[in-house]
Write a protein that holds these residues in place. Structure first.
Motif, mmCIF file in Angstrom:
data_model
loop_
_atom_site.group_PDB
_atom_site.id
_atom_site.type_symbol
_atom_site.label_atom_id
_atom_site.label_comp_id
_atom_site.label_asym_id
_atom_site.label_seq_id
_atom_site.Cartn_x
_atom_site.Cartn_y
_atom_site.Cartn_z
ATOM 1 N N GLN A 114 3.221 -9.226 -6.608
ATOM 2 C CA GLN A 114 3.645 -10.530 -7.100
ATOM 3 C C GLN A 114 5.249 -9.865 -8.162
ATOM 4 O O GLN A 114 5.793 -10.524 -8.099
ATOM 5 C CB GLN A 114 2.452 -10.982 -8.246
ATOM 6 C CG GLN A 114 1.246 -11.566 -8.196
ATOM 7 C CD GLN A 114 0.070 -11.506 -9.508
ATOM 8 O OE1 GLN A 114 0.765 -12.321 -9.912
ATOM 9 N NE2 GLN A 114 -0.739 -11.346 -8.737
ATOM 10 N N ILE A 115 4.564 -8.796 -8.806
ATOM 11 C CA ILE A 115 6.091 -8.161 -9.187
ATOM 12 C C ILE A 115 7.392 -8.100 -8.505
ATOM 13 O O ILE A 115 8.205 -8.869 -8.646
ATOM 14 C CB ILE A 115 6.624 -6.460 -10.062
ATOM 15 C CG1 ILE A 115 4.983 -7.022 -10.998
ATOM 16 C CG2 ILE A 115 6.930 -6.443 -10.564
ATOM 17 C CD1 ILE A 115 4.252 -5.731 -11.928
ATOM 18 N N ASN A 165 0.607 -0.955 -0.161
ATOM 19 C CA ASN A 165 0.272 -0.019 0.003
ATOM 20 C C ASN A 165 0.751 1.454 -0.098
ATOM 21 O O ASN A 165 0.472 2.260 -0.804
ATOM 22 C CB ASN A 165 -0.628 -0.140 0.978
ATOM 23 C CG ASN A 165 -2.218 -0.711 1.320
ATOM 24 O OD1 ASN A 165 -2.687 -1.229 -0.090
ATOM 25 N ND2 ASN A 165 -2.691 -1.383 1.852
ATOM 26 N N VAL A 166 2.137 1.246 0.783
ATOM 27 C CA VAL A 166 2.903 2.460 0.701
ATOM 28 C C VAL A 166 3.599 2.339 -0.574
ATOM 29 O O VAL A 166 3.587 3.966 -0.792
ATOM 30 C CB VAL A 166 4.002 2.289 1.801
ATOM 31 C CG1 VAL A 166 5.078 2.752 1.683
ATOM 32 C CG2 VAL A 166 3.486 2.509 3.020
ATOM 33 N N LEU A 167 3.521 1.258 -1.221
ATOM 34 C CA LEU A 167 4.108 1.772 -2.799
ATOM 35 C C LEU A 167 3.604 2.085 -4.114
ATOM 36 O O LEU A 167 3.524 2.680 -4.520
ATOM 37 C CB LEU A 167 5.022 0.687 -3.210
ATOM 38 C CG LEU A 167 5.994 -0.185 -2.232
ATOM 39 C CD1 LEU A 167 6.698 -1.434 -2.525
ATOM 40 C CD2 LEU A 167 7.347 0.998 -1.615
ATOM 41 N N PHE A 168 2.316 1.488 -3.677
ATOM 42 C CA PHE A 168 1.199 1.550 -4.457
ATOM 43 C C PHE A 168 1.070 3.331 -4.880
ATOM 44 O O PHE A 168 0.319 4.001 -5.520
ATOM 45 C CB PHE A 168 0.129 0.911 -4.033
ATOM 46 C CG PHE A 168 -0.761 0.390 -5.489
ATOM 47 C CD1 PHE A 168 -0.190 0.418 -6.576
ATOM 48 C CD2 PHE A 168 -1.963 1.028 -5.766
ATOM 49 C CE1 PHE A 168 -1.166 -0.054 -7.958
ATOM 50 C CE2 PHE A 168 -2.762 1.160 -7.017
ATOM 51 C CZ PHE A 168 -2.470 0.481 -7.854
ATOM 52 N N GLY A 169 0.867 3.746 -3.841
ATOM 53 C CA GLY A 169 0.595 5.285 -3.327
ATOM 54 C C GLY A 169 2.337 5.777 -3.743
ATOM 55 O O GLY A 169 1.554 7.639 -3.731
ATOM 56 N N LEU A 170 3.041 5.465 -4.010
ATOM 57 C CA LEU A 170 4.109 6.816 -4.423
ATOM 58 C C LEU A 170 3.975 7.543 -5.695
ATOM 59 O O LEU A 170 2.743 7.407 -6.703
ATOM 60 C CB LEU A 170 5.379 5.497 -4.647
ATOM 61 C CG LEU A 170 5.854 5.480 -3.837
ATOM 62 C CD1 LEU A 170 6.770 3.910 -4.325
ATOM 63 C CD2 LEU A 170 6.810 5.985 -2.627
ATOM 64 N N ASN A 180 -3.203 -5.717 -18.473
ATOM 65 C CA ASN A 180 -4.121 -4.918 -17.264
ATOM 66 C C ASN A 180 -3.613 -4.284 -16.348
ATOM 67 O O ASN A 180 -2.494 -3.714 -16.665
ATOM 68 C CB ASN A 180 -4.842 -6.608 -16.770
ATOM 69 C CG ASN A 180 -5.871 -7.334 -17.219
ATOM 70 O OD1 ASN A 180 -6.599 -6.817 -17.718
ATOM 71 N ND2 ASN A 180 -5.452 -8.760 -17.121
ATOM 72 N N PRO A 181 -4.432 -3.269 -16.092
ATOM 73 C CA PRO A 181 -3.693 -2.308 -15.676
ATOM 74 C C PRO A 181 -3.657 -2.593 -14.154
ATOM 75 O O PRO A 181 -3.563 -3.931 -13.190
ATOM 76 C CB PRO A 181 -5.162 -1.014 -14.931
ATOM 77 C CG PRO A 181 -6.138 -2.232 -14.967
ATOM 78 C CD PRO A 181 -5.774 -2.925 -16.219
ATOM 79 N N LEU A 182 -2.368 -2.118 -12.966
ATOM 80 C CA LEU A 182 -1.110 -2.657 -12.045
ATOM 81 C C LEU A 182 -2.414 -2.239 -10.714
ATOM 82 O O LEU A 182 -3.087 -1.304 -10.433
ATOM 83 C CB LEU A 182 -0.546 -1.932 -11.668
ATOM 84 C CG LEU A 182 0.905 -1.926 -12.911
ATOM 85 C CD1 LEU A 182 2.289 -0.924 -12.901
ATOM 86 C CD2 LEU A 182 1.337 -3.394 -12.815
ATOM 87 N N THR A 183 -2.634 -3.495 -10.146
ATOM 88 C CA THR A 183 -3.022 -3.330 -8.974
ATOM 89 C C THR A 183 -2.055 -3.738 -7.815
ATOM 90 O O THR A 183 -1.111 -4.241 -7.857
ATOM 91 C CB THR A 183 -4.268 -4.260 -8.564
ATOM 92 O OG1 THR A 183 -3.949 -5.797 -8.333
ATOM 93 C CG2 THR A 183 -4.959 -4.467 -9.423
ATOM 94 N N VAL A 184 -2.748 -3.405 -6.376
ATOM 95 C CA VAL A 184 -1.949 -3.579 -5.466
ATOM 96 C C VAL A 184 -1.195 -5.503 -4.897
ATOM 97 O O VAL A 184 -0.357 -5.053 -4.921
ATOM 98 C CB VAL A 184 -2.418 -3.452 -3.210
ATOM 99 C CG1 VAL A 184 -1.545 -3.779 -2.614
ATOM 100 C CG2 VAL A 184 -3.139 -1.498 -3.875
ATOM 101 N N ALA A 235 6.182 -11.093 -17.748
ATOM 102 C CA ALA A 235 4.200 -12.067 -18.734
ATOM 103 C C ALA A 235 3.807 -10.437 -17.936
ATOM 104 O O ALA A 235 2.689 -10.412 -18.524
ATOM 105 C CB ALA A 235 4.229 -13.055 -17.899
ATOM 106 N N LEU A 236 4.173 -10.213 -16.569
ATOM 107 C CA LEU A 236 3.156 -9.504 -15.679
ATOM 108 C C LEU A 236 2.904 -7.879 -16.335
ATOM 109 O O LEU A 236 2.911 -6.982 -16.723
ATOM 110 C CB LEU A 236 3.837 -9.383 -14.245
ATOM 111 C CG LEU A 236 3.289 -10.402 -13.303
ATOM 112 C CD1 LEU A 236 3.651 -10.520 -11.947
ATOM 113 C CD2 LEU A 236 2.037 -10.550 -13.061
ATOM 114 N N LEU A 237 4.834 -8.010 -17.290
ATOM 115 C CA LEU A 237 5.272 -6.823 -17.578
ATOM 116 C C LEU A 237 4.376 -6.531 -19.293
ATOM 117 O O LEU A 237 4.305 -4.674 -19.690
ATOM 118 C CB LEU A 237 6.543 -6.209 -17.556
ATOM 119 C CG LEU A 237 7.702 -6.387 -16.448
ATOM 120 C CD1 LEU A 237 9.028 -6.570 -16.969
ATOM 121 C CD2 LEU A 237 7.198 -5.312 -15.293
ATOM 122 N N GLU A 238 4.405 -7.387 -20.122
ATOM 123 C CA GLU A 238 3.652 -6.966 -21.270
ATOM 124 C C GLU A 238 1.742 -7.622 -21.258
ATOM 125 O O GLU A 238 1.211 -7.249 -22.465
ATOM 126 C CB GLU A 238 4.549 -7.892 -21.857
ATOM 127 C CG GLU A 238 5.931 -7.507 -21.886
ATOM 128 C CD GLU A 238 6.416 -9.112 -23.613
ATOM 129 O OE1 GLU A 238 7.843 -8.770 -23.740
ATOM 130 O OE2 GLU A 238 5.797 -10.282 -23.279
#
Length: 366
Positions: free
Chosen positions: A212-213, A167-172, A203-207, A197-200
Motif C-alpha cells: 500500500q505504501i 516479499n523481496v523488499l520486506f526481507g531487506l 499497527n506493525p508493518l506487514t507485506v 495516515a499509514l505512517l502515523e
C-alpha cells in the motif's frame, strides 16, 4: 497483485506490485511487451541472494547478464564503459530489452545505458530496495555521478514497465528499509494524506502495508512528474530535503565508503530545510516536531556528529554548504531551494544566501 497504470502525460506504463512477482517474472515480461535480446544489469548481492530464481528466469528467457557491485563508486563512466563493451561484445541489438535489477545506483546506471545504446532500447525496472521502489524507478531520470557532483551526467529514458516484489523488499535489512522511509516521509510532507495516515498508524508493518505504501508513493510521485518530466516546475518539489541531503550524503564519505545511506541523507536534509523554513516563517516548530517524530519512528537520523568521520564541525559544515551550492537544481542566477510553506504546500525558493543554508546545516551537524 496491484497493477498501477502510470500516466506521465506523454508516456504510460504499468507498475506491478505484489508478493512473489519474481516467480511470475517471465509471464509478466511477455505481458508488458518485453522482447528481443534480453540483457540483465543486476546487483551482484541481489543475484547471489535470489540466485535460484534469477537463474531460472535467465535460462528461460535466454538472457545475458552483467553483475556489478551496487555502491555509489560504480555509478560512473568507468562502469558504463564496461557495460557498453559487454553489450558490444555480445552484439546486443537495438530491439533488445535491458532489465535493471537492484537499487537506485543500478537503476540509474542501467537507465543511462538503456538510453544511450543505439539511442535508446527498452528498459524494465525491478527495484530491490525500498528506496528505489518508492522513488527512483519511476519518472525516467537516469544519471551517473561525475567527480564530486551527484547525477551530473544523465538523460530521461522511461521504462516500459516496473516490477516490484513486496516479499523481496520486506526481507531487506532494517537499515535498508529505514532508508526507504526517508523518501516516503518526504511524500507525507509534500501532502500525501494516504501515506501520512499509514505512517502515523501504530499497527506493525506487514507485506500488505508495504504494498500500500509503495503504491501510494508512486501515485504521489506520478502527480508531481506528470507533464513536467524535465523538472521545469512542479517536479522540482520532489527534491524536498535533497539539496542539503545530497550534500551531507557525499560530504560524509569516509575512507571511500558511505557513512549515510541516501534516505538518511534526505532525512537530515528535511530537518535542515525545515529549520530554514521556520526562519522564513513558512513552517512552525510544531511542523518540525511532527517530522522528527516520523523520522525517529522509522529509524532515521535527525543529526550527525562530525567527529564520527574525524572531522571538525565547522570544516564539515563549510564542505556541505559548498557542495549544496553545486546542486543540479541551481540556475545561473541562484539555488532553487525546495521549501514547504506548511505541511502539504511545497514551493521553490530561489536564494544565494549562504548564511541561510549554513544555518540549516548547523541544525543537523553536531
Amino acid at each position: 497483485m496491484n497493477n498501477i497504470q502510470v500516466d506521465l502525460g506523454d508516456i504510460k506504463y504499468p507498475v506491478l506490485i505484489g508478493p512473489n512477482i519474481i516467480d511470475k517474472f517471465c509471464d509478466n515480461f511477455e505481458s508488458v511487451g518485453g522482447k528481443g535480446e534480453i540483457y540483465f544489469i543486476i546487483d551482484e548481492v541481489v543475484f547471489k541472494k535470489h540466485f535460484d530464481s534469477f537463474t531460472k528466469i535467465i535460462s528461460k528467457l535466454d538472457a545475458s547478464v552483467f553483475c556489478l557491485p551496487a555502491g555509489k563508486a560504480n555509478k560512473t563512466f568507468a562502469s558504463a564503459m564496461s557495460i557498453f563493451a559487454d553489450l558490444n561484445a555480445k552484439n546486443i541489438s537495438r530491439d533488445s530489452t535491458i532489465i535493471a535489477v537492484g537499487g537506485g545506483v543500478i537503476g540509474d546506471l542501467a537507465g543511462f545505458i538503456s538510453s544511450c545504446w543505439y539511442r535508446g532500447v527498452r528498459l524494465i525496472h525491478f527495484p530491490t530496495t525500498l528506496l528505489s521502489a518508492v522513488d527512483s524507478c519511476l519518472g525516467g531520470k537516469t544519471a551517473i555521478n561525475f567527480r564530486d557532483t551527484v547525477n551530473a551526467i544523465g538523460t530521461y529514458h522511461h521504462p516500459i514497465a516496473i516490477f516490484i516484489d513486496t516479499n523481496v523488499l520486506f526481507g531487506l535489512p532494517e537499515r535498508e528499509v529505514s532508508s526507504g522511509f526517508g523518501e516516503i516521509i518526504k511524500y507525507s510532507v509534500l501532502g500525501a494524506s494516504d501515506i501520512t495516515a499509514l505512517l502515523e498508524d501504530d499497527n506493525p508493518l506487514t507485506v500488505d502495508t508495504f504494498g500500500q505504501i509503495i503504491g501510494h508513493s508512486l501515485i504521489t510521485k506520478e502527480k508531481f512528474v506528470k507533464n513536467d518530466v524535465m523538472e521545469s516546475e512542479k517536479r522540482l518539489c520532489l527534491n524536498f530535503g535533497h539539496t542539503i541531503g545530497h550534500a551531507i550524503e557525499f560530504s560524509t564519505i569516509y575512507n571511500g565508503e558511505e557513512t549515510l545511506r541516501h534516505g538518511e541523507g534526505v532525512a537530515l536534509g528535511m530537518v535542515a530545510i525545515s529549520r530554514i523554513c521556520i526562519s522564513l516563517n513558512f513552517l512552525s516548530e510544531e511542523d518540525l516536531v511532527r517530522l522528527l517524530k516520523l523520522l525517529k519512528k522509522f529509524g532515521l537520523p535527525t543529526s550527525f556528529k562530525a567527529s564520527c568521520i574525524d572531522m571538525n564541525r565547522e570544516v564539515l559544515v563549510r564542505k556541505i554548504v559548498d557542495l549544496a551550492f553545486k546542486d543540479k537544481k541551481r540556475t545561473s542566477d541562484s539555488l532553487r531551494l525546495v521549501v514547504a510553506k506548511g505541511w502539504g504546500f511545497p514551493d521553490i525558493y530561489p536564494t544565494n544566501d549562504r548564511n541561510l543554508i549554513e544555518m540549516g546545516v548547523k541544525e543537523v551537524i553536531l
